[in-house]
Design a protein around this motif. Structure first.
Motif, mmCIF file in Angstrom:
data_model
loop_
_atom_site.group_PDB
_atom_site.id
_atom_site.type_symbol
_atom_site.label_atom_id
_atom_site.label_comp_id
_atom_site.label_asym_id
_atom_site.label_seq_id
_atom_site.Cartn_x
_atom_site.Cartn_y
_atom_site.Cartn_z
ATOM 1 N N GLN A 195 110.256 15.664 73.474
ATOM 2 C CA GLN A 195 111.474 15.491 72.688
ATOM 3 C C GLN A 195 111.192 14.729 71.390
ATOM 4 O OE1 GLN A 195 114.552 13.432 74.787
ATOM 5 N NE2 GLN A 195 116.159 13.986 73.327
ATOM 6 N N PHE A 196 110.289 13.759 71.450
ATOM 7 C CA PHE A 196 109.962 12.968 70.269
ATOM 8 C C PHE A 196 109.362 13.847 69.158
ATOM 9 C CE2 PHE A 196 106.804 10.553 67.843
ATOM 10 C CZ PHE A 196 107.616 9.569 67.288
ATOM 11 N N TYR A 197 108.500 14.774 69.537
ATOM 12 C CA TYR A 197 107.865 15.651 68.550
ATOM 13 C C TYR A 197 108.684 16.917 68.272
ATOM 14 C CZ TYR A 197 103.616 12.844 68.920
ATOM 15 O OH TYR A 197 102.688 11.820 68.886
ATOM 16 N N ASN A 198 109.880 16.994 68.886
ATOM 17 C CA ASN A 198 110.776 18.135 68.663
ATOM 18 C C ASN A 198 110.093 19.458 69.025
ATOM 19 O OD1 ASN A 198 113.202 19.376 67.977
ATOM 20 N ND2 ASN A 198 112.652 19.581 65.806
ATOM 21 N N LEU A 199 109.519 19.490 70.230
ATOM 22 C CA LEU A 199 108.840 20.683 70.728
ATOM 23 C C LEU A 199 109.547 21.187 71.987
ATOM 24 C CD1 LEU A 199 105.116 19.526 70.373
ATOM 25 C CD2 LEU A 199 106.321 21.150 68.886
ATOM 26 N N SER A 200 109.336 22.451 72.301
ATOM 27 C CA SER A 200 109.885 23.048 73.520
ATOM 28 C C SER A 200 108.737 23.488 74.425
ATOM 29 C CB SER A 200 110.761 24.260 73.184
ATOM 30 O OG SER A 200 109.988 25.303 72.611
ATOM 31 N N MET A 201 109.077 23.774 75.680
ATOM 32 C CA MET A 201 108.052 24.243 76.617
ATOM 33 C C MET A 201 107.478 25.581 76.175
ATOM 34 S SD MET A 201 107.415 22.123 79.062
ATOM 35 C CE MET A 201 106.646 23.244 80.208
ATOM 36 N N MET A 202 108.298 26.444 75.578
ATOM 37 C CA MET A 202 107.808 27.729 75.116
ATOM 38 C C MET A 202 106.790 27.554 73.985
ATOM 39 S SD MET A 202 109.002 29.981 77.066
ATOM 40 C CE MET A 202 108.380 31.348 76.108
ATOM 41 N N ASP A 203 106.993 26.549 73.126
ATOM 42 C CA ASP A 203 106.016 26.277 72.061
ATOM 43 C C ASP A 203 104.662 25.900 72.658
ATOM 44 O OD1 ASP A 203 107.945 26.754 70.122
ATOM 45 O OD2 ASP A 203 108.577 24.641 70.048
ATOM 46 N N VAL A 204 104.701 25.051 73.677
ATOM 47 C CA VAL A 204 103.459 24.623 74.319
ATOM 48 C C VAL A 204 102.774 25.810 75.008
ATOM 49 C CG1 VAL A 204 102.449 23.094 76.058
ATOM 50 C CG2 VAL A 204 104.370 22.301 74.648
ATOM 51 N N MET A 205 103.516 26.611 75.757
ATOM 52 C CA MET A 205 102.944 27.762 76.452
ATOM 53 C C MET A 205 102.329 28.754 75.468
ATOM 54 S SD MET A 205 105.901 28.382 79.348
ATOM 55 C CE MET A 205 105.159 29.923 79.864
ATOM 56 N N LYS A 206 103.021 28.997 74.385
ATOM 57 C CA LYS A 206 102.543 29.956 73.392
ATOM 58 C C LYS A 206 101.248 29.478 72.743
ATOM 59 C CE LYS A 206 105.797 31.758 71.089
ATOM 60 N NZ LYS A 206 106.906 31.952 70.110
ATOM 61 N N GLN A 207 101.154 28.198 72.423
ATOM 62 C CA GLN A 207 99.963 27.677 71.765
ATOM 63 C C GLN A 207 98.780 27.580 72.727
ATOM 64 O OE1 GLN A 207 99.575 27.262 68.553
ATOM 65 N NE2 GLN A 207 101.690 27.965 68.272
ATOM 66 N N VAL A 208 99.048 27.265 73.983
ATOM 67 C CA VAL A 208 97.966 27.221 74.975
ATOM 68 C C VAL A 208 97.398 28.622 75.184
ATOM 69 C CG1 VAL A 208 97.417 26.795 77.405
ATOM 70 C CG2 VAL A 208 98.777 25.139 76.127
ATOM 71 N N LYS A 209 98.280 29.599 75.258
ATOM 72 C CA LYS A 209 97.826 30.980 75.416
ATOM 73 C C LYS A 209 97.013 31.431 74.213
ATOM 74 C CE LYS A 209 99.560 35.619 76.397
ATOM 75 N NZ LYS A 209 100.777 36.449 76.643
ATOM 76 N N ALA A 210 97.474 31.066 73.007
ATOM 77 C CA ALA A 210 96.746 31.455 71.793
ATOM 78 C C ALA A 210 95.445 30.683 71.642
ATOM 79 C CB ALA A 210 97.637 31.225 70.563
ATOM 80 N N GLY A 211 95.388 29.480 72.219
ATOM 81 C CA GLY A 211 94.186 28.662 72.099
ATOM 82 C C GLY A 211 93.067 29.083 73.018
ATOM 83 N N ASN A 212 93.325 29.955 73.956
ATOM 84 C CA ASN A 212 92.292 30.448 74.877
ATOM 85 C C ASN A 212 91.969 31.888 74.513
ATOM 86 O OD1 ASN A 212 90.546 30.643 77.071
ATOM 87 N ND2 ASN A 212 92.177 31.315 78.444
ATOM 88 N N ASN A 213 91.283 32.080 73.398
ATOM 89 C CA ASN A 213 91.056 33.427 72.910
ATOM 90 C C ASN A 213 89.888 33.433 71.930
ATOM 91 O OD1 ASN A 213 91.440 36.142 72.514
ATOM 92 N ND2 ASN A 213 93.018 35.873 70.953
ATOM 93 N N ASP A 214 89.083 34.480 71.999
ATOM 94 C CA ASP A 214 88.047 34.722 71.002
ATOM 95 C C ASP A 214 88.572 35.726 69.978
ATOM 96 O OD1 ASP A 214 86.252 33.032 72.064
ATOM 97 O OD2 ASP A 214 84.789 34.533 72.677
ATOM 98 N N VAL A 215 88.222 35.516 68.716
ATOM 99 C CA VAL A 215 88.667 36.442 67.658
ATOM 100 C C VAL A 215 87.430 36.939 66.923
ATOM 101 C CG1 VAL A 215 90.931 35.379 67.375
ATOM 102 C CG2 VAL A 215 89.012 34.517 66.043
ATOM 103 N N GLY A 216 87.535 38.146 66.429
ATOM 104 C CA GLY A 216 86.427 38.750 65.700
ATOM 105 C C GLY A 216 86.746 38.884 64.222
ATOM 106 N N GLY A 217 85.739 38.717 63.382
ATOM 107 C CA GLY A 217 85.896 38.874 61.940
ATOM 108 C C GLY A 217 85.106 40.058 61.415
ATOM 109 N N ARG A 218 84.973 40.138 60.140
ATOM 110 C CA ARG A 218 84.252 41.247 59.541
ATOM 111 C C ARG A 218 82.765 40.932 59.437
ATOM 112 N NH1 ARG A 218 87.031 43.720 54.356
ATOM 113 N NH2 ARG A 218 85.374 45.213 54.838
ATOM 114 N N LYS A 219 82.032 41.883 58.920
ATOM 115 C CA LYS A 219 80.603 41.728 58.751
ATOM 116 C C LYS A 219 80.314 41.045 57.412
ATOM 117 C CE LYS A 219 78.280 45.446 58.034
ATOM 118 N NZ LYS A 219 77.618 46.744 58.232
#
Length: 427
Positions: A195-219
């Protein structure tokens, strides 16, 4: 008709012996080919659709998962009945097909309908087909003897090493794990900090899911060399979870450890597995594929377990909890014993009462040929060698012997009367 058949057999003994030898060879081949099991498979021809949506009540599962699946699966050809079951976090749909339907054809038809019904389910919910086994497909159970190792480590060893090794065995549809704790990272959020940081549980779930991922770039090309740019982001330990950024406050990142704690825990358990009252155990159930040879599959699983055991930690071994091959081998030994007993009894009876070894030999020859022909018929009708079929063969041996003795005695008596008839004597 019968007289002509007997006359033909007597005049063409070589052809009759050749046909008998051919049936015997064919029968031996059929014996090796016929699937062996201890229990006759009387289960229905069914395909199971399993859907998991953890945390939802049975009523929600029924309304949003089970009902849409059942209503869309209806209409598949040759379906006899459809049953749906909803429970906490899980849905099961049983599609019962006609008995003459090929199980893999049925699974293909169900899979086609599931692709269409997927759009009617909540987002992220994917129904899956159960293993291509039957109700009697649980042919082998084992547990781990791992003194000093906690249940979470045992379950991880079972799920990520032993299970994958045993599933490569031919004829195995699935290795189902049971017991122990399924390890997982658990984030305990402090609601006041949230509540202090004005965050919701969905914000936390979404960022945790996005933080566990490999991404690929160009050559990227430099000095006649090409480099592939990648972003490595898969979670490897608890610290990686704690350092995931959820948001920022005046340019300062807000990480998971700023709003809560990360701990190692276990998934929700609805029961435990206790072995002989000695405490909890971890193990697996080997499910045999539809129509396979149970005895052959169990032997292959045991051989594979010897290879897998070499890679287990020191002090960890397998303990067999249920092995159907013992019952299968006992049934086979019974039929062998009865066969030998019948041959000995027939020989003694014929030699004792008729004093004619050729008559005993003719009866003894009938037994293996008749049994071999019975296995040809078992394969033709798709029946496995089990307690019921082998018991029928064992009982039929007595009938074969009785008929052979009666026919031999009758022929012996007829020849004796013919020889003793004065009218048949030469002058």
């Amino acid at each position: 008709m019968v007289d002509k058949l007997i006359e033909f057999s007597l005049r063409n003994r070589f052809i009759v012996l050749l046909m008998a030898a051919g049936l015997l060879v064919w029968g031996i081949f059929s014996i090796n080919k016929n699937p062996i099991d201890a229990i006759p498979d009387l289960s229905e021809n069914q395909v199971i659709v399993f859907t998991e949506w953890m945390g939802r009540s049975p009523q929600v599962i029924e309304d949003q998962v089970t009902y849409p699946l059942v209503s869309n699966i209806q209409g598949i050809a040759k379906v006899k009945n459809i049953r749906g079951t909803s429970m906490f976090g899980m849905s099961f749909v049983y599609i019962i097909f006609e008995d003459d339907v090929d199980v893999y054809w049925a699974r293909t038809r169900v899979l086609e309908r599931l692709n269409y019904a997927q759009r009617l389910l909540p987002e992220g919910i994917t129904p899956t087909l159960g293993p291509d086994g039957t109700g009697v497909g649980h042919v082998f159970w084992y547990t781990l003897d791992a003194k000093g190792m906690d249940l979470g480590e045992q379950r991880a060893l079972q799920d990520w090493y032993i299970k994958f090794g045993l599933q490569t065995v031919a004829g195995v549809a699935e290795v189902a794990s049971f017991g122990g704790f399924e390890k997982q990272y658990q984030i305990v959020i402090d609601p006041i900090k949230l509540q202090f940081y004005n965050l919701s549980m969905m914000d936390v779930m979404k960022q945790v899911k996005a933080g566990n991922n490999d991404v690929g770039g160009r050559k990227f090309e430099m000095s006649n060399m090409a480099y592939i740019i990648r972003g490595l982001g898969y979670i490897k330990n608890r610290e990686d979870v704690e350092n995931i950024s959820v948001s920022n406050n005046n340019g300062i990142p807000i990480r998971i450890k700023d709003i809560g704690n990360v701990q190692m825990g276990s998934d929700l358990r609805l029961g435990i597995f206790d072995e002989n009252g000695e405490g909890e155990a971890v193990g697996g159930i080997v499910v045999m594929r539809y129509g396979e040879n149970a005895d052959k599959v169990i032997k292959a699983v045991k051989e594979k377990m010897k290879e897998v055991e070499k890679g287990l930690p020191a002090g960890v071994t397998f303990k067999i909890a249920y092995d159907r091959s013992t019952l299968i081998e006992a049934a086979i030994e019974t039929i062998k014993e009865k066969l030998i007993e019948e041959i000995i009894i027939v020989s003694l009876i014929v030699m004792l009462f008729l004093l004619h070894w050729r008559s005993a030999l003719s009866i003894i020859i009938q037994i293996p040929i008749t049994i071999a022909v019975s296995f040809i018929l078992l394969n033709a009708f798709g029946i496995s060698s089990n307690i019921m079929s082998l018991t029928g063969i064992a009982l039929a041996i007595g009938v074969i012997v009785d008929n052979g003795i009666i026919m031999s005695e009758n022929a012996y008596r007829g020849l004796s009367e013919w020889q003793n008839n004065p009218a048949n004597k030469k002058v």
